[in-house]
Scaffold this motif. Structure first.
Motif, PDB file in Angstrom:
ATOM      1  N   GLY A 108       0.697  -1.237   0.010  1.00 45.80           N
ATOM      2  CA  GLY A 108      -0.192  -0.045   0.040  1.00 45.80           C
ATOM      3  C   GLY A 108       0.824   1.184   0.131  1.00 45.80           C
ATOM      4  O   GLY A 108       0.266   2.185   0.310  1.00 45.80           O
ATOM      5  N   ALA A 109       1.901   1.235  -0.165  1.00 44.23           N
ATOM      6  CA  ALA A 109       2.772   2.612  -0.169  1.00 44.23           C
ATOM      7  C   ALA A 109       4.155   2.282  -1.209  1.00 44.23           C
ATOM      8  O   ALA A 109       4.695   0.940  -1.146  1.00 44.23           O
ATOM      9  CB  ALA A 109       3.336   2.677   0.978  1.00 44.23           C
ATOM     10  N   TYR A 110       4.307   3.220  -1.909  1.00 47.36           N
ATOM     11  CA  TYR A 110       5.369   3.263  -3.081  1.00 47.36           C
ATOM     12  C   TYR A 110       6.297   4.513  -3.061  1.00 47.36           C
ATOM     13  O   TYR A 110       5.585   5.648  -2.783  1.00 47.36           O
ATOM     14  CB  TYR A 110       4.655   2.933  -4.254  1.00 47.36           C
ATOM     15  N   LEU A 111       7.383   4.439  -3.301  1.00 47.69           N
ATOM     16  CA  LEU A 111       8.271   5.512  -3.431  1.00 47.69           C
ATOM     17  C   LEU A 111       8.697   5.810  -4.941  1.00 47.69           C
ATOM     18  O   LEU A 111       8.971   4.616  -5.546  1.00 47.69           O
ATOM     19  CB  LEU A 111       9.529   5.289  -2.484  1.00 47.69           C
ATOM     20  N   VAL A 112       8.517   6.907  -5.615  1.00 51.05           N
ATOM     21  CA  VAL A 112       8.861   7.400  -6.788  1.00 51.05           C
ATOM     22  C   VAL A 112       9.858   8.409  -6.995  1.00 51.05           C
ATOM     23  O   VAL A 112       9.852   9.232  -6.236  1.00 51.05           O
ATOM     24  CB  VAL A 112       7.442   7.868  -7.354  1.00 51.05           C
TER      25      VAL A 112
END
Length: 148
Positions: A108-112
């Motif tokens: 449920g969490a992504y770094l871009v």
């Protein structure tokens, strides 16, 4: 009868104890959705639709944005900063994102990580950004943005 109750209890617990990964889109689905949001933001920006651009962000007072003026909190404040900094199409120009990496932090969490490139009549602007997307109520939203 006891066997039926036991089977019902087992069924309830097996349904409730599904792998929590199933509560979130797969990694491929998440990355595709994030890329789509960023593409939608480019379109909105290029039409000088700053509110449309902000639809990718979490509409909450806890949204964090760290830019050249320091750390600010809240969706409304971020929109106001964009409106003040880019008051006309000459300032917004044409935006192009270059996505360098999208990495899962946790379910449920992504770094871009990426670059932005603005081609404008008032002078071009380029920089880098790091944003955090979180899956909130069935939607991917930017909850933190650091752009410089």
């Amino acid at each position: 009868m006891k066997l039926i109750y036991a089977l019902l209890i087992l069924l309830v617990f097996s349904c409730n104890s599904k792998d929590k990964n199933n509560l979130f889109p797969s990694e491929n689905e998440a990355k595709t959705a994030i890329e789509k949001i960023l593409a939608s933001q480019e379109i909105a920006w290029n039409n000088h639709d700053l509110e449309g651009f902000m639809q990718g962000y979490w509409k909450n007072d806890s949204l964090r944005f760290f830019g050249s003026k320091g750390l600010t909190y809240g969706w409304d404040k971020a929109l106001l900063n964009y409106q003040n900094g880019y008051p006309s199409p000459d300032e917004t120009g044409t935006l192009k994102f270059v996505i360098t990496d999208i990495s899962k932090i946790e379910n449920g969490a992504y770094l871009v990580f990426g670059e932005y490139h603005l081609e404008r009549n008032v002078g071009n602007a380029n920089g880098i950004f790091t944003i955090v997307f979180k899956y909130i109520n069935g939607h991917w939203k930017i909850i933190a943005d650091m752009s410089c």
